[in-house]
Design a protein around this motif. Structure first.
Motif, PDB file in Angstrom:
ATOM      1  N   GLN A  23       3.763   9.775  -7.866  1.00  0.00           N
ATOM      2  CA  GLN A  23       4.610  10.258  -9.361  1.00  0.00           C
ATOM      3  C   GLN A  23       3.371  10.649 -10.325  1.00  0.00           C
ATOM      4  O   GLN A  23       3.871  10.706 -11.438  1.00  0.00           O
ATOM      5  CB  GLN A  23       5.207   8.753  -9.677  1.00  0.00           C
ATOM      6  CG  GLN A  23       6.376   8.310  -8.644  1.00  0.00           C
ATOM      7  CD  GLN A  23       7.103   7.222  -8.884  1.00  0.00           C
ATOM      8  OE1 GLN A  23       6.608   6.466  -9.981  1.00  0.00           O
ATOM      9  NE2 GLN A  23       7.652   6.531  -7.982  1.00  0.00           N
ATOM     10  N   GLY A  24       2.273  10.883 -10.066  1.00  0.00           N
ATOM     11  CA  GLY A  24       1.286  11.228 -10.942  1.00  0.00           C
ATOM     12  C   GLY A  24       0.755  10.035 -11.829  1.00  0.00           C
ATOM     13  O   GLY A  24      -0.022  10.161 -13.040  1.00  0.00           O
ATOM     14  N   ILE A  25       0.916   8.732 -11.556  1.00  0.00           N
ATOM     15  CA  ILE A  25       0.459   7.495 -12.279  1.00  0.00           C
ATOM     16  C   ILE A  25      -0.868   7.115 -11.740  1.00  0.00           C
ATOM     17  O   ILE A  25      -1.379   7.365 -10.445  1.00  0.00           O
ATOM     18  CB  ILE A  25       1.482   6.355 -11.787  1.00  0.00           C
ATOM     19  CG1 ILE A  25       2.618   6.494 -12.462  1.00  0.00           C
ATOM     20  CG2 ILE A  25       0.538   4.970 -12.178  1.00  0.00           C
ATOM     21  CD1 ILE A  25       3.590   5.473 -11.977  1.00  0.00           C
ATOM     22  N   LEU A  64       0.687  -1.253   0.047  1.00  0.00           N
ATOM     23  CA  LEU A  64      -0.172   0.037   0.132  1.00  0.00           C
ATOM     24  C   LEU A  64       0.687   1.187   0.241  1.00  0.00           C
ATOM     25  O   LEU A  64       0.316   2.295  -0.645  1.00  0.00           O
ATOM     26  CB  LEU A  64      -1.043   0.050   1.310  1.00  0.00           C
ATOM     27  CG  LEU A  64      -1.959  -1.247   1.225  1.00  0.00           C
ATOM     28  CD1 LEU A  64      -2.885  -1.204   2.371  1.00  0.00           C
ATOM     29  CD2 LEU A  64      -2.744  -0.957  -0.051  1.00  0.00           C
ATOM     30  N   ASP A  65       2.095   1.302   0.634  1.00  0.00           N
ATOM     31  CA  ASP A  65       3.088   2.442   0.637  1.00  0.00           C
ATOM     32  C   ASP A  65       3.384   2.514  -0.929  1.00  0.00           C
ATOM     33  O   ASP A  65       3.439   3.724  -1.289  1.00  0.00           O
ATOM     34  CB  ASP A  65       4.175   2.001   1.519  1.00  0.00           C
ATOM     35  CG  ASP A  65       3.746   2.236   3.036  1.00  0.00           C
ATOM     36  OD1 ASP A  65       2.808   2.839   3.232  1.00  0.00           O
ATOM     37  OD2 ASP A  65       4.633   1.581   3.775  1.00  0.00           O
ATOM     38  N   LEU A  66       3.606   1.398  -1.444  1.00  0.00           N
ATOM     39  CA  LEU A  66       4.148   1.523  -2.885  1.00  0.00           C
ATOM     40  C   LEU A  66       3.004   2.167  -3.844  1.00  0.00           C
ATOM     41  O   LEU A  66       3.194   2.951  -4.644  1.00  0.00           O
ATOM     42  CB  LEU A  66       4.367   0.008  -3.381  1.00  0.00           C
ATOM     43  CG  LEU A  66       4.954   0.154  -4.965  1.00  0.00           C
ATOM     44  CD1 LEU A  66       6.016   0.841  -5.157  1.00  0.00           C
ATOM     45  CD2 LEU A  66       5.342  -1.452  -5.134  1.00  0.00           C
ATOM     46  N   VAL A  67       1.648   1.666  -3.611  1.00  0.00           N
ATOM     47  CA  VAL A  67       0.490   2.304  -4.205  1.00  0.00           C
ATOM     48  C   VAL A  67       0.446   3.838  -3.920  1.00  0.00           C
ATOM     49  O   VAL A  67       0.472   4.639  -5.036  1.00  0.00           O
ATOM     50  CB  VAL A  67      -0.815   1.706  -3.929  1.00  0.00           C
ATOM     51  CG1 VAL A  67      -1.871   2.495  -4.362  1.00  0.00           C
ATOM     52  CG2 VAL A  67      -0.828   0.391  -4.159  1.00  0.00           C
ATOM     53  N   ASP A  68       0.769   4.366  -2.802  1.00  0.00           N
ATOM     54  CA  ASP A  68       1.042   5.719  -2.370  1.00  0.00           C
ATOM     55  C   ASP A  68       2.031   6.548  -3.338  1.00  0.00           C
ATOM     56  O   ASP A  68       1.883   7.561  -3.833  1.00  0.00           O
ATOM     57  CB  ASP A  68       1.349   5.961  -0.952  1.00  0.00           C
ATOM     58  CG  ASP A  68      -0.210   6.083  -0.044  1.00  0.00           C
ATOM     59  OD1 ASP A  68      -1.141   6.624  -0.730  1.00  0.00           O
ATOM     60  OD2 ASP A  68       0.117   5.622   0.907  1.00  0.00           O
ATOM     61  N   LYS A  69       3.242   5.788  -3.536  1.00  0.00           N
ATOM     62  CA  LYS A  69       4.139   6.330  -4.246  1.00  0.00           C
ATOM     63  C   LYS A  69       4.013   6.404  -5.822  1.00  0.00           C
ATOM     64  O   LYS A  69       4.286   7.507  -6.544  1.00  0.00           O
ATOM     65  CB  LYS A  69       5.381   5.640  -4.074  1.00  0.00           C
ATOM     66  CG  LYS A  69       6.107   5.614  -2.640  1.00  0.00           C
ATOM     67  CD  LYS A  69       7.620   4.592  -2.776  1.00  0.00           C
ATOM     68  CE  LYS A  69       8.410   5.096  -1.394  1.00  0.00           C
ATOM     69  NZ  LYS A  69       7.725   4.608  -0.158  1.00  0.00           N
ATOM     70  N   LEU A  70       3.285   5.383  -6.167  1.00  0.00           N
ATOM     71  CA  LEU A  70       2.607   5.749  -7.594  1.00  0.00           C
ATOM     72  C   LEU A  70       1.717   6.987  -7.731  1.00  0.00           C
ATOM     73  O   LEU A  70       2.068   7.475  -8.841  1.00  0.00           O
ATOM     74  CB  LEU A  70       1.779   4.341  -8.111  1.00  0.00           C
ATOM     75  CG  LEU A  70       2.585   2.933  -7.998  1.00  0.00           C
ATOM     76  CD1 LEU A  70       1.499   1.952  -8.431  1.00  0.00           C
ATOM     77  CD2 LEU A  70       3.962   2.939  -8.552  1.00  0.00           C
TER      78      LEU A  70
END
Length: 253
Positions: free
Chosen positions: A199-201, A190-196
């Motif tokens: 990044q504007g993804i 979920l942290d990775l989803v936040d990073k996406l």
């Protein structure tokens, strides 16, 4: 969300023989937005993802990408547009290491005749780029030469997502990314989803876990029996209301 959507589906329908899997489905995803796609088993979620990914093109309806109409008839077209998909089975090769899995299908060849004639892989370059990619996403894998078979389920999931990001997509479709994970591993994903999002993804997240949806999603789109059955602003909508839409107790425009 303001501005034009990155991806818009208009009246999407899909039939498999006598089964109407999708009927007049609408969906929008904006850059830097996480949209949860919800519904019971058989609601049409996976079919809709396959339509967007070009695996099962829609029978009728229109798809708009960055404001222009497109036809996504093959996975190659979807990838060329900038749409990446991470399926629930991950499609990783256990016998390959982390770097080799990240570059699967995009292998780098060694310079000169060694790569051109003998198709020798430039593993050193691949490992350097794999490390850069994982570090940028905050993913902790000590050694790029580690066989994927030895990784935890959470690490395998993040490797699969990282592989999808190598093509620098503008939209990522995640099919149940935390389904087989413990609480701590799910938190990393979920942290990775936040990073996406940062990044504007644009992200479409299929999940049965409403806790995960509440944690990361901006909006939720509910499918029921192949139809739209509600669109919700996740931060301001109660979980009970979303559940009622999923089960069919209520419907929303």
């Amino acid at each position: 969300m303001t501005g034009s959507p990155l991806l818009a589906l208009r009246g999407i329908s899909k039939r498999f023989g006598a089964v109407q899997a999708l009927k007049d489905v609408e969906l929008e995803v904006h850059p830097g937005e996480v949209v949860a796609l919800l519904g019971d088993n058989g609601a049409g979620k996976s079919t809709l993802v396959r339509v967007i990914a070009g695996v099962a093109p829609a029978d009728t309806g229109a798809i708009e990408w960055e404001g222009r109409p497109v036809q996504i008839r093959t996975p190659q077209v979807a990838q060329h547009l900038g749409i990446a998909t991470v399926y629930q089975n991950l499609a990783l090769c256990d016998g390959l290491d982390v770097a080799e899995n990240l570059f699967l299908g995009r292998e780098r060849r060694s310079p000169g005749a060694l790569g051109r004639l003998f198709r020798h892989m430039d593993k050193s370059s691949m490992r350097v780029e794999a490390r850069r990619q994982l570090d940028a996403l905050g993913i902790r894998v000590p050694d790029m030469r580690t066989p994927v078979a030895t990784l935890s389920a959470g690490q395998r999931q993040t490797v699969a997502i990282s592989r999808a990001l190598l093509g620098k997509p503008k939209a990522v479709l995640l099919d149940e990314p935390t389904a087989a994970l413990g609480k701590q591993q799910a938190g990393h994903v979920l942290d990775l989803v936040d990073k996406l999002r940062e990044q504007g993804i644009g992200v479409i997240l299929i999940s049965h876990n409403l806790g995960d949806v509440k944690a990361v999603a901006d909006r939720a789109a509910v499918l029921r029996l192949g139809y739209n059955n509600g669109f919700f602003d996740v931060p301001t909508t109660s979980q009970d209301r979303i559940v009622s839409s999923i089960t069919g107790i209520s419907s929303s425009p």
